[in-house]
Write an enzyme that holds these catalytic residues in place. Structure first.
Site, PDB file in Angstrom:
ATOM      1  CE  LYS A   1      54.733  49.855  16.101  1.00  0.00           C
ATOM      2  NZ  LYS A   1      53.887  49.933  16.981  1.00  0.00           N
ATOM      3  N   GLY A  32      54.192  53.385  13.926  1.00  0.00           N
ATOM      4  CA  GLY A  32      54.788  54.086  15.060  1.00  0.00           C
ATOM      5  C   GLY A  32      55.722  55.364  14.929  1.00  0.00           C
ATOM      6  CG  ASP A  77      54.496  51.405  20.876  1.00  0.00           C
ATOM      7  OD1 ASP A  77      54.210  50.338  21.629  1.00  0.00           O
ATOM      8  OD2 ASP A  77      53.760  51.324  19.975  1.00  0.00           O
TER       9      ASP A  77
HETATM   10  P1  ATP Z   1      51.205  53.672  16.705  1.00  0.00           P
HETATM   11  O1  ATP Z   1      51.221  52.620  15.641  1.00  0.00           O
HETATM   12  O2  ATP Z   1      52.359  53.750  17.617  1.00  0.00           O
HETATM   13  O3  ATP Z   1      50.040  54.329  17.217  1.00  0.00           O
HETATM   14  P2  ATP Z   1      51.371  55.516  14.509  1.00  0.00           P
HETATM   15  O4  ATP Z   1      52.144  55.391  13.535  1.00  0.00           O
HETATM   16  O5  ATP Z   1      49.755  54.749  13.921  1.00  0.00           O
HETATM   17  O6  ATP Z   1      51.629  54.716  15.746  1.00  0.00           O
HETATM   18  P3  ATP Z   1      51.807  58.212  14.773  1.00  0.00           P
HETATM   19  O7  ATP Z   1      52.205  58.460  13.397  1.00  0.00           O
HETATM   20  O8  ATP Z   1      53.018  57.964  15.650  1.00  0.00           O
HETATM   21  O9  ATP Z   1      50.960  57.004  14.543  1.00  0.00           O
HETATM   22  O10 ATP Z   1      51.066  59.456  15.297  1.00  0.00           O
HETATM   23  C1  ATP Z   1      50.002  59.149  16.306  1.00  0.00           C
HETATM   24  C2  ATP Z   1      49.666  60.619  16.637  1.00  0.00           C
HETATM   25  O11 ATP Z   1      50.991  61.307  17.305  1.00  0.00           O
HETATM   26  C3  ATP Z   1      49.256  61.719  15.739  1.00  0.00           C
HETATM   27  O12 ATP Z   1      47.824  61.943  15.951  1.00  0.00           O
HETATM   28  C4  ATP Z   1      49.969  62.844  15.718  1.00  0.00           C
HETATM   29  O13 ATP Z   1      49.518  64.011  15.804  1.00  0.00           O
HETATM   30  C5  ATP Z   1      51.070  62.653  17.052  1.00  0.00           C
HETATM   31  N1  ATP Z   1      52.405  62.970  16.973  1.00  0.00           N
HETATM   32  C6  ATP Z   1      53.180  63.625  17.966  1.00  0.00           C
HETATM   33  N2  ATP Z   1      54.436  63.722  17.378  1.00  0.00           N
HETATM   34  C7  ATP Z   1      54.641  62.931  16.202  1.00  0.00           C
HETATM   35  C8  ATP Z   1      55.568  62.851  15.264  1.00  0.00           C
HETATM   36  N3  ATP Z   1      56.863  63.105  15.713  1.00  0.00           N
HETATM   37  N4  ATP Z   1      55.231  62.130  14.166  1.00  0.00           N
HETATM   38  C9  ATP Z   1      54.089  61.613  13.978  1.00  0.00           C
HETATM   39  N5  ATP Z   1      52.891  61.959  14.742  1.00  0.00           N
HETATM   40  C10 ATP Z   1      53.136  62.611  15.830  1.00  0.00           C
END
Ligand code: ATP
Length: 301
Positions: A21, A114, A150
């Protein structure tokens, strides 16, 4: 010669892309009394992402593969397993029998793309098909919303504007596929920390989008917008500046941080130019995450 057992196995395997995303623009427009921030964001999804596969099994299992497998929680907190359990809770265990799920983790964790929400959305789609649920998009989105703000937009996975807490979605017609390079300098950033470091929350919303969206009009429009989370994210992770500099050096038409960082995207006129730019950045920074990809267009584009 095709082995018949292979064919039946393939037929039972339900795989789904969990696209990255990308917030092309993200304005923070307010803060509610309960602490939630209000946003106005232009969001696209990319052909590059994680993959979620599910297949009927004697007992539940969960396997994680891919470059970023080591950074993903394996316990019940993983959004893939939370999505499985949300569907079970809604439809009952009888209609949702044991399943072997594989997550191919290609997106860096906590990177502003995301990944977790998109994995949850892909799991909901994959299992709804495997278990042959008669479920419409609105109901799937309602279940998704219980897993994270999201998740509904990741279920839509088409160009859209997200407002409110990210839950008010306006799908955009006529939005073409854009050439993108995604760059992450190898540092995780917790979204909550970035919002905590945000100095100002009451900014104006996005300007109106161009009538005709293509590379040039999009680049010009992006110049008039912002990612309001960028200064706060840079104060936590200064290397975001290096990722932006690398994209600009590799002739991106436009470069900006996505979400709460640290991933930055570069906009390129064609997929081939994007591929060359990615190769150039990868050569200089072999440890970084660098991916050339295209965004998923509107259904009518
Ligand atoms: P956003 O922009 O929605 O905050 P992001 O890309 O910054 O997302 P994610 O990679 O979604 O962050 O990870 C956020 C947290 O979710 C991490 O600390 C992780 O431990 C937890 N998490 C739970 N399930 C998952 C998964 N399938 N993949 C990645 N992280 C996960």
């Amino acid at each position: 010669m095709t082995d018949i057992s292979d064919v039946s196995l393939e037929a039972a395997l339900s795989t789904e892309l969990a696209p990255a995303k990308i917030n092309l623009a993200l304005h923070v427009t307010g803060r509610r009394d309960d602490g939630y921030h209000l946003i106005d964001s232009l969001v696209v999804f990319t052909r590059f992402g994680d993959r979620v596969g599910s297949v009927a099994a004697d007992e539940d299992s969960f396997e994680v593969t891919g470059r970023y497998a080591a950074n993903v929680p394996r316990d019940a907190s993983n959004l893939v397993l939370r999505a499985r359990e949300a569907l079970r809770a809604r439809y009952g265990a009888e209609k949702a029998p044991p399943v072997a799920i594989t997550l191919e983790k290609n997106l860096p964790v906590a990177s502003g793309m995301g990944g977790g929400s998109s994995d949850a959305a892909a799991t909901l789609r994959s299992l709804a098909r495997l278990w042959q649920f008669d479920i419409d998009d609105a109901e799937l989105a309602r279940i998704g919303a219980t897993l994270g703000a999201d998740v509904p937009m990741c279920l839509a996975a088409r160009p859209l504007v997200a407002r409110g807490t990210g839950d008010e979605l306006t799908m955009l017609p006529g939005f073409p596929s854009l050439g993108l390079v995604l760059v992450n300098p190898g540092v995780g950033v917790a979204t909550a920390d970035v919002f905590k470091a945000l100095a100002k929350a009451d900014n104006e919303g996005l300007p109106p989008l161009p009538q005709q969206i293509e590379f040039h009009s999009m680049r010009n429009w992006l110049e008039t917008t912002r990612n309001d989370l960028c200064p706060a994210a840079e104060s936590i992770t200064p290397s975001i500046r290096y990722a932006l500099a690398a994209l600009n050096k590799a002739d991106a038409g436009f470069a900006r941080m996505s979400g709460s960082g640290a991933t930055c995207f570069g906009l390129y006129e064609t997929g081939n130019v994007a591929k060359r730019a990615a190769a150039e950045i990868r050569k200089r920074q072999p440890k970084w995450f660098v991916a050339a990809t295209r965004s998923i267009p509107s259904e009518d584009a």
